[in-house]
Motif scaffolding. Structure first.
Motif, mmCIF file in Angstrom:
data_model
loop_
_atom_site.group_PDB
_atom_site.id
_atom_site.type_symbol
_atom_site.label_atom_id
_atom_site.label_comp_id
_atom_site.label_asym_id
_atom_site.label_seq_id
_atom_site.Cartn_x
_atom_site.Cartn_y
_atom_site.Cartn_z
ATOM 1 N N ILE A 65 0.839 -1.209 0.000
ATOM 2 C CA ILE A 65 0.000 0.000 0.000
ATOM 3 C C ILE A 65 0.868 1.251 0.000
ATOM 4 O O ILE A 65 0.646 2.179 -0.787
ATOM 5 N N VAL A 66 1.878 1.274 0.848
ATOM 6 C CA VAL A 66 2.768 2.435 0.904
ATOM 7 C C VAL A 66 3.540 2.569 -0.405
ATOM 8 O O VAL A 66 3.695 3.682 -0.940
ATOM 9 N N GLY A 67 4.001 1.471 -0.958
ATOM 10 C CA GLY A 67 4.717 1.514 -2.235
ATOM 11 C C GLY A 67 3.847 2.055 -3.346
ATOM 12 O O GLY A 67 4.281 2.913 -4.134
ATOM 13 N N ARG A 68 2.618 1.572 -3.420
ATOM 14 C CA ARG A 68 1.691 2.063 -4.457
ATOM 15 C C ARG A 68 1.365 3.540 -4.243
ATOM 16 O O ARG A 68 1.233 4.305 -5.205
ATOM 17 N N ALA A 69 1.238 3.942 -2.979
ATOM 18 C CA ALA A 69 0.953 5.349 -2.677
ATOM 19 C C ALA A 69 2.115 6.241 -3.113
ATOM 20 O O ALA A 69 1.904 7.333 -3.649
ATOM 21 N N LYS A 70 3.342 5.791 -2.901
ATOM 22 C CA LYS A 70 4.509 6.567 -3.321
ATOM 23 C C LYS A 70 4.558 6.698 -4.841
ATOM 24 O O LYS A 70 4.829 7.781 -5.378
ATOM 25 N N VAL A 71 4.288 5.607 -5.533
ATOM 26 C CA VAL A 71 4.278 5.647 -7.000
ATOM 27 C C VAL A 71 3.179 6.587 -7.484
ATOM 28 O O VAL A 71 3.394 7.405 -8.390
ATOM 29 N N LEU A 72 2.002 6.499 -6.866
ATOM 30 C CA LEU A 72 0.893 7.373 -7.236
ATOM 31 C C LEU A 72 1.264 8.836 -7.002
ATOM 32 O O LEU A 72 0.994 9.696 -7.848
ATOM 33 N N ASP A 73 1.900 9.130 -5.883
ATOM 34 C CA ASP A 73 2.300 10.496 -5.572
ATOM 35 C C ASP A 73 3.273 11.027 -6.625
ATOM 36 O O ASP A 73 3.118 12.140 -7.128
ATOM 37 N N ARG A 74 4.251 10.246 -6.981
ATOM 38 C CA ARG A 74 5.229 10.673 -7.990
ATOM 39 C C ARG A 74 4.580 10.841 -9.359
ATOM 40 O O ARG A 74 4.900 11.777 -10.104
ATOM 41 N N THR A 75 3.659 9.942 -9.682
ATOM 42 C CA THR A 75 2.962 10.024 -10.964
ATOM 43 C C THR A 75 2.108 11.284 -11.026
ATOM 44 O O THR A 75 2.116 12.009 -12.022
ATOM 45 N N LYS A 76 1.375 11.556 -9.946
ATOM 46 C CA LYS A 76 0.526 12.750 -9.923
ATOM 47 C C LYS A 76 1.361 14.027 -9.938
ATOM 48 O O LYS A 76 0.966 15.022 -10.547
ATOM 49 N N THR A 77 2.499 14.013 -9.300
ATOM 50 C CA THR A 77 3.385 15.179 -9.349
ATOM 51 C C THR A 77 3.829 15.429 -10.781
ATOM 52 O O THR A 77 3.811 16.572 -11.267
ATOM 53 N N ALA A 78 4.222 14.384 -11.472
ATOM 54 C CA ALA A 78 4.639 14.528 -12.875
ATOM 55 C C ALA A 78 3.487 15.040 -13.740
ATOM 56 O O ALA A 78 3.682 15.910 -14.602
ATOM 57 N N CYS A 79 2.282 14.535 -13.514
ATOM 58 C CA CYS A 79 1.103 14.994 -14.261
ATOM 59 C C CYS A 79 0.836 16.469 -13.974
ATOM 60 O O CYS A 79 0.541 17.242 -14.888
ATOM 61 N N GLY A 80 0.921 16.831 -12.719
ATOM 62 C CA GLY A 80 0.713 18.227 -12.339
ATOM 63 C C GLY A 80 1.731 19.146 -12.987
ATOM 64 O O GLY A 80 1.394 20.245 -13.457
ATOM 65 N N LEU A 81 2.979 18.716 -13.045
ATOM 66 C CA LEU A 81 4.018 19.523 -13.685
ATOM 67 C C LEU A 81 3.769 19.665 -15.182
ATOM 68 O O LEU A 81 3.992 20.737 -15.759
ATOM 69 N N ARG A 82 3.266 18.593 -15.835
ATOM 70 C CA ARG A 82 2.918 18.688 -17.255
ATOM 71 C C ARG A 82 1.752 19.668 -17.446
ATOM 72 O O ARG A 82 1.745 20.454 -18.402
ATOM 73 N N ALA A 83 0.783 19.637 -16.533
ATOM 74 C CA ALA A 83 -0.350 20.563 -16.625
ATOM 75 C C ALA A 83 0.114 22.004 -16.439
ATOM 76 O O ALA A 83 -0.309 22.903 -17.172
ATOM 77 N N ILE A 84 0.990 22.241 -15.489
ATOM 78 C CA ILE A 84 1.516 23.588 -15.259
ATOM 79 C C ILE A 84 2.292 24.067 -16.482
ATOM 80 O O ILE A 84 2.158 25.222 -16.901
ATOM 81 N N ALA A 85 3.100 23.200 -17.064
ATOM 82 C CA ALA A 85 3.854 23.568 -18.266
ATOM 83 C C ALA A 85 2.910 23.939 -19.403
ATOM 84 O O ALA A 85 3.144 24.914 -20.135
ATOM 85 N N TRP A 86 1.814 23.190 -19.547
ATOM 86 C CA TRP A 86 0.836 23.483 -20.595
ATOM 87 C C TRP A 86 0.184 24.837 -20.331
ATOM 88 O O TRP A 86 0.041 25.661 -21.245
ATOM 89 N N ILE A 87 -0.213 25.092 -19.090
ATOM 90 C CA ILE A 87 -0.847 26.370 -18.743
ATOM 91 C C ILE A 87 0.114 27.522 -19.015
ATOM 92 O O ILE A 87 -0.275 28.552 -19.576
ATOM 93 N N GLU A 88 1.369 27.362 -18.635
ATOM 94 C CA GLU A 88 2.354 28.410 -18.883
ATOM 95 C C GLU A 88 2.546 28.654 -20.377
ATOM 96 O O GLU A 88 2.678 29.796 -20.816
ATOM 97 N N ALA A 89 2.536 27.590 -21.168
ATOM 98 C CA ALA A 89 2.678 27.742 -22.621
ATOM 99 C C ALA A 89 1.468 28.473 -23.204
ATOM 100 O O ALA A 89 1.623 29.344 -24.073
ATOM 101 N N VAL A 90 0.280 28.151 -22.723
ATOM 102 C CA VAL A 90 -0.924 28.838 -23.201
ATOM 103 C C VAL A 90 -0.869 30.307 -22.802
ATOM 104 O O VAL A 90 -1.161 31.193 -23.605
ATOM 105 N N ARG A 91 -0.477 30.583 -21.580
ATOM 106 C CA ARG A 91 -0.342 31.983 -21.143
ATOM 107 C C ARG A 91 0.673 32.724 -22.027
ATOM 108 O O ARG A 91 0.423 33.834 -22.472
#
Length: 97
Positions: A65-91
């Motif tokens: 459970i902890v291992g999956r949670a860590k992977v999920l956290d890292r995956t969501k961080t990467a997704c969030g960073l891609r979303a921020i990069a997209w928003i910055e590019a649109v701006r």
């Protein structure tokens, strides 16, 4: 869709040293199609925390459970960073000066 709305709202707040992608003197009824947000970001951010069984947990259960949670956290961080990069590019590309 939510990212497009967010980017549209936030794009008006950005200032850039670059010339605008569209003429700011153009009539208000002209609509500029924004680029689509990264397709996988929404699905990635909607992923939920690993399910915890309703029973006494073994050490192996907790480690998984902890291992999956860590992977999920890292995956969501990467997704969030891609979303921020997209928003910055649109701006950068579509904001009024």
């Amino acid at each position: 869709m939510a990212f497009a709305c967010l980017a549209t709202c936030l794009a008006a707040c950005a200032h850039s040293d670059r010339p605008p992608a569209i003429d700011p003197a153009a009539p208000a009824e002209i609509r500029v199609p924004l680029p689509e947000p990264p397709a996988e970001v929404a699905a990635c951010l909607k992923r939920s925390f690993p399910e915890i069984p309703d029973r006494a947990l073994t050490t192996g259960d907790v480690v998984r459970i902890v291992g999956r949670a860590k992977v999920l956290d890292r995956t969501k961080t990467a997704c969030g960073l891609r979303a921020i990069a997209w928003i910055e590019a649109v701006r950068r590309d579509f904001a009024k000066p």
